[in-house]
Design a protein around this motif. Structure first.
Motif, PDB file in Angstrom:
ATOM      1  N   LEU A 296      69.527  58.802  53.507  1.00  0.00           N
ATOM      2  CA  LEU A 296      69.022  59.550  52.552  1.00  0.00           C
ATOM      3  C   LEU A 296      69.028  58.699  51.478  1.00  0.00           C
TER       4      LEU A 296
ATOM      5  N   ARG B 133      63.196  62.355  60.015  1.00  0.00           N
ATOM      6  CA  ARG B 133      64.374  63.349  60.286  1.00  0.00           C
ATOM      7  C   ARG B 133      65.769  62.315  59.882  1.00  0.00           C
TER       8      ARG B 133
ATOM      9  N   TRP C  35      61.494  67.664  53.199  1.00  0.00           N
ATOM     10  CA  TRP C  35      61.313  66.038  52.657  1.00  0.00           C
ATOM     11  C   TRP C  35      60.779  65.059  52.936  1.00  0.00           C
TER      12      TRP C  35
ATOM     13  N   THR D  68      62.116  68.895  48.473  1.00  0.00           N
ATOM     14  CA  THR D  68      63.697  68.643  49.555  1.00  0.00           C
ATOM     15  C   THR D  68      63.041  69.584  50.378  1.00  0.00           C
TER      16      THR D  68
END
Length: 194
Positions: free
Chosen positions: A121, A117, A153, A150
């Motif tokens: 990215l 998390r 993730w 996506t």
């Protein structure tokens, strides 16, 4: 570019030779499909290469989302649903795809990793692309693809290889390639050793 992958679990007593025959027969219908880099007709057999159950699946690398839409609009998926029912099709955005120097894929190896998390990215994507470019230069590799989910993730890495020894890790899922249609595979950029 995008990947599309679906899987059908099969009963323990299912005749897997019927799947092999089906893949080879239907594979010829895909050998000249427009906008398709490759389609793998894939099999997992319980007790082989770590599989605990039998399954049949297909893995596609499409040039564009429109090409995938055209596949669905042309009702080509009906052949699958008529035989096995409707499976969930996992579609992912391709971050990188290259072809290797090998020619005959006998296995596809799949690794899926969640993205933390709090991960940066940009760094994750750059590392995945670099890893994919390195993987495709290994001996016996036909192609390497890394794609992004996506919604959840996570990244999925696919390695098409000539032999089982190319398995990238113990957690990689191994699929036997029954047939690999590769109408546009030759147009992917070839991986280069650094």
């Amino acid at each position: 570019m995008l990947t599309a992958h679906y899987l059908h679990r099969l009963p323990a007593d299912y005749d897997l030779n019927a799947i092999r025959t089906r893949g080879k027969a239907r594979g010829a219908l895909w050998d000249a499909a427009p906008e398709l880099y490759f389609k793998g007709f894939l099999l997992r057999e319980a007790g082989k290469h770590g599989a605990i159950e039998n399954s049949y699946s297909s893995l596609y690398l499409w040039r564009s989302d429109q090409a995938f839409a055209d596949f669905l609009l042309a009702d080509r998926y009906r052949n699958v649903t008529n035989s096995f029912g409707r499976a969930q099709i996992e579609t992912r955005l391709v971050l990188d795809a290259h072809r290797g120097r090998a020619q005959q894929a006998q296995f596809v190896f799949e690794e899926t990793t969640d993205i933390a998390r709090d991960a940066d990215l940009g760094q994750v994507f750059a590392a995945e692309v670099a890893q994919n470019k390195a993987a495709v230069t290994r001996p016996g590799i036909v192609a390497a693809v890394v794609s992004l989910d996506t919604l959840n993730w996570r990244v999925s890495r696919y390695l098409l290889a000539e032999h089982a020894q190319a398995r990238p890790s113990d957690v990689a899922i191994a699929y036997e390639v029954v047939h690999l249609s590769q109408p546009l595979l030759h147009t992917l950029p070839e991986g280069q050793s650094t």
